[in-house]
Write a protein that holds these residues in place. Structure first.
Motif, PDB file in Angstrom:
ATOM      1  N   GLN A 136       0.823  -1.210   0.000  1.00  0.00           N
ATOM      2  CA  GLN A 136       0.000   0.000   0.000  1.00  0.00           C
ATOM      3  C   GLN A 136       0.857   1.261   0.000  1.00  0.00           C
ATOM      4  OE1 GLN A 136      -3.908   0.552   2.130  1.00  0.00           O
ATOM      5  NE2 GLN A 136      -2.580   1.571   3.615  1.00  0.00           N
ATOM      6  N   GLY A 137       0.548   2.170  -0.923  1.00  0.00           N
ATOM      7  CA  GLY A 137       1.250   3.449  -0.972  1.00  0.00           C
ATOM      8  C   GLY A 137       2.568   3.431  -1.710  1.00  0.00           C
ATOM      9  N   LYS A 138       3.016   2.252  -2.184  1.00  0.00           N
ATOM     10  CA  LYS A 138       4.243   2.196  -2.980  1.00  0.00           C
ATOM     11  C   LYS A 138       3.910   2.577  -4.423  1.00  0.00           C
ATOM     12  CE  LYS A 138       6.199  -1.628  -0.255  1.00  0.00           C
ATOM     13  NZ  LYS A 138       7.341  -0.999   0.394  1.00  0.00           N
ATOM     14  N   THR A 139       4.881   3.113  -5.119  1.00  0.00           N
ATOM     15  CA  THR A 139       4.666   3.456  -6.520  1.00  0.00           C
ATOM     16  C   THR A 139       4.893   2.230  -7.405  1.00  0.00           C
ATOM     17  OG1 THR A 139       6.952   4.222  -6.644  1.00  0.00           O
ATOM     18  CG2 THR A 139       5.242   5.892  -6.305  1.00  0.00           C
ATOM     19  N   LEU A 140       4.342   2.300  -8.609  1.00  0.00           N
ATOM     20  CA  LEU A 140       4.465   1.194  -9.556  1.00  0.00           C
ATOM     21  C   LEU A 140       4.515   1.738 -10.978  1.00  0.00           C
ATOM     22  CD1 LEU A 140       4.310  -1.851 -10.384  1.00  0.00           C
ATOM     23  CD2 LEU A 140       1.814  -1.600 -10.338  1.00  0.00           C
ATOM     24  N   ALA A 141       5.424   1.192 -11.788  1.00  0.00           N
ATOM     25  CA  ALA A 141       5.447   1.431 -13.230  1.00  0.00           C
ATOM     26  C   ALA A 141       5.338   0.087 -13.929  1.00  0.00           C
ATOM     27  CB  ALA A 141       6.726   2.144 -13.650  1.00  0.00           C
ATOM     28  N   VAL A 142       4.679   0.063 -15.093  1.00  0.00           N
ATOM     29  CA  VAL A 142       4.467  -1.199 -15.807  1.00  0.00           C
ATOM     30  C   VAL A 142       4.970  -1.076 -17.244  1.00  0.00           C
ATOM     31  CG1 VAL A 142       2.546  -1.978 -14.381  1.00  0.00           C
ATOM     32  CG2 VAL A 142       2.071  -0.509 -16.339  1.00  0.00           C
ATOM     33  N   MET A 143       5.561  -2.171 -17.727  1.00  0.00           N
ATOM     34  CA  MET A 143       6.050  -2.259 -19.094  1.00  0.00           C
ATOM     35  C   MET A 143       5.768  -3.656 -19.630  1.00  0.00           C
ATOM     36  SD  MET A 143       9.826  -0.483 -18.908  1.00  0.00           S
ATOM     37  CE  MET A 143      10.140   1.084 -18.122  1.00  0.00           C
ATOM     38  N   GLN A 144       5.702  -3.771 -20.956  1.00  0.00           N
ATOM     39  CA  GLN A 144       5.558  -5.089 -21.564  1.00  0.00           C
ATOM     40  C   GLN A 144       6.361  -5.168 -22.848  1.00  0.00           C
ATOM     41  OE1 GLN A 144       1.137  -5.109 -22.712  1.00  0.00           O
ATOM     42  NE2 GLN A 144       2.089  -6.063 -24.517  1.00  0.00           N
ATOM     43  N   VAL A 145       6.679  -6.404 -23.234  1.00  0.00           N
ATOM     44  CA  VAL A 145       7.290  -6.668 -24.530  1.00  0.00           C
ATOM     45  C   VAL A 145       6.402  -7.652 -25.284  1.00  0.00           C
ATOM     46  CG1 VAL A 145       9.642  -6.234 -23.735  1.00  0.00           C
ATOM     47  CG2 VAL A 145       8.729  -8.557 -23.628  1.00  0.00           C
ATOM     48  N   SER A 146       6.414  -7.543 -26.604  1.00  0.00           N
ATOM     49  CA  SER A 146       5.597  -8.426 -27.442  1.00  0.00           C
ATOM     50  C   SER A 146       6.445  -8.969 -28.577  1.00  0.00           C
ATOM     51  CB  SER A 146       4.396  -7.676 -28.024  1.00  0.00           C
ATOM     52  OG  SER A 146       3.596  -7.104 -27.009  1.00  0.00           O
ATOM     53  N   GLY A 147       6.106 -10.178 -29.031  1.00  0.00           N
ATOM     54  CA  GLY A 147       6.791 -10.746 -30.179  1.00  0.00           C
ATOM     55  C   GLY A 147       6.236 -10.242 -31.489  1.00  0.00           C
ATOM     56  N   GLY A 148       5.014  -9.711 -31.462  1.00  0.00           N
ATOM     57  CA  GLY A 148       4.385  -9.208 -32.672  1.00  0.00           C
ATOM     58  C   GLY A 148       4.059  -7.742 -32.571  1.00  0.00           C
ATOM     59  N   SER A 149       2.911  -7.363 -33.092  1.00  0.00           N
ATOM     60  CA  SER A 149       2.530  -5.951 -33.118  1.00  0.00           C
ATOM     61  C   SER A 149       2.290  -5.424 -31.703  1.00  0.00           C
ATOM     62  CB  SER A 149       1.288  -5.760 -33.985  1.00  0.00           C
ATOM     63  OG  SER A 149       0.215  -6.531 -33.485  1.00  0.00           O
ATOM     64  N   GLN A 150       2.257  -4.105 -31.605  1.00  0.00           N
ATOM     65  CA  GLN A 150       2.140  -3.480 -30.292  1.00  0.00           C
ATOM     66  C   GLN A 150       0.788  -3.797 -29.660  1.00  0.00           C
ATOM     67  OE1 GLN A 150       2.375   0.878 -29.969  1.00  0.00           O
ATOM     68  NE2 GLN A 150       3.862   0.562 -28.352  1.00  0.00           N
ATOM     69  N   SER A 151       0.838  -4.087 -28.387  1.00  0.00           N
ATOM     70  CA  SER A 151      -0.363  -4.415 -27.632  1.00  0.00           C
ATOM     71  C   SER A 151      -0.217  -3.828 -26.234  1.00  0.00           C
ATOM     72  CB  SER A 151      -0.546  -5.934 -27.560  1.00  0.00           C
ATOM     73  OG  SER A 151      -1.517  -6.281 -26.597  1.00  0.00           O
ATOM     74  N   PHE A 152      -1.332  -3.720 -25.533  1.00  0.00           N
ATOM     75  CA  PHE A 152      -1.318  -3.172 -24.174  1.00  0.00           C
ATOM     76  C   PHE A 152      -2.054  -4.087 -23.197  1.00  0.00           C
ATOM     77  CE2 PHE A 152      -0.933   0.253 -27.220  1.00  0.00           C
ATOM     78  CZ  PHE A 152       0.187   0.932 -26.761  1.00  0.00           C
TER      79      PHE A 152
END
Length: 242
Positions: A136-152
């Motif tokens: 609780q109260g900690k910060t978070l950043a998110v990232m992803q990698v894909s083998g194909g086209s860009q996705s979220f």
């Protein structure tokens, strides 16, 4: 490590545009003065894991911005509920989660979702210990990698998990499509707008962590919980699922 040495390890950075974080604009004089503590998790065990390579690039940048960075290696972590909380890898992960003031999660997208390796790490981090919520109260950043086209898909799922764990997830994020084309033979990310977005995310995560960490107790202080006794809170948040 000096700024000159760190810049030498960031060959695609324009030094004239990479600015040090001005902590005086983000935190008051009574705020913690130590380097922001960031835990990095990645979601693949492949020998050439692009989520790990992105995590390593981000770690270099976070150190430039003044953070202390620790990265958890998920190899050997058991499936949730397939071992006890006293398992050495589980204990290592939980101690790092408790140590951290912010986190960065980097997952591949597999079958339109984050990987099981990524989810297992998150599932082993407890929502509560007694009446205390360790994320609780900690910060978070998110990232992803894909083998194909860009996705979220993966970053969207991780945002939901961050909210569920009462973390402060920063607005910026990164999604790297066709990740196998974005790294050289030495495992370093090539210069591109995708790399610039990773720089942006690391800069923003550092700023949000500096701004929030000394105020997280106040920001997450809730009326509904103040009217409960500590015993009531512990009983409520530790209910066992059927």
């Amino acid at each position: 490590m000096s700024d000159i040495k760190m810049l030498a390890d960031l060959p695609h950075i324009d030094p004239s545009q990479l600015r040090s974080i001005d902590t005086t604009l983000l935190a008051g004089p009574e705020a913690p003065q130590h380097a922001p503590r960031i835990l990095v998790l990645y979601g693949s065990l492949r020998e050439r894991s692009y989520s790990r390579l992105v995590a390593e690039e981000a770690g270099r940048l976070l150190r430039w911005f003044g953070c202390e960075v620790r990265t958890f290696n998920p190899s050997g972590l058991p499936l949730p509920d397939d071992a006890g909380a006293d398992h050495s890898k589980v204990q290592e992960l939980r101690e790092l989660a408790e140590w951290s003031e912010g986190m960065l999660w980097v997952s591949p997208e597999r079958h339109g979702a984050m990987t099981a390796i990524m989810k297992a790490q998150i599932d082993w981090i407890p929502l509560s210990l007694g009446g205390i919520r360790p994320t609780q109260g900690k910060t978070l950043a998110v990232m992803q990698v894909s083998g194909g086209s860009q996705s979220f898909n993966a970053v969207n799922q991780m945002r939901i998990l961050g909210r569920w764990m009462r973390m402060v997830t920063i607005p910026n994020q990164s999604s790297v499509p066709k990740a196998f084309t974005e790294f050289d033979d030495d495992g370093r990310m090539k210069p591109s707008p995708l790399y610039l977005r990773i720089v942006d995310v690391c800069e923003e995560l550092t700023k949000f962590t500096l701004m929030i960490r000394g105020r997280s107790d106040y920001l997450t202080d809730r009326y509904s919980e103040r009217v409960e006794s500590a015993e009531d809170v512990s009983r409520r948040v530790n209910q066992c699922a059927i």
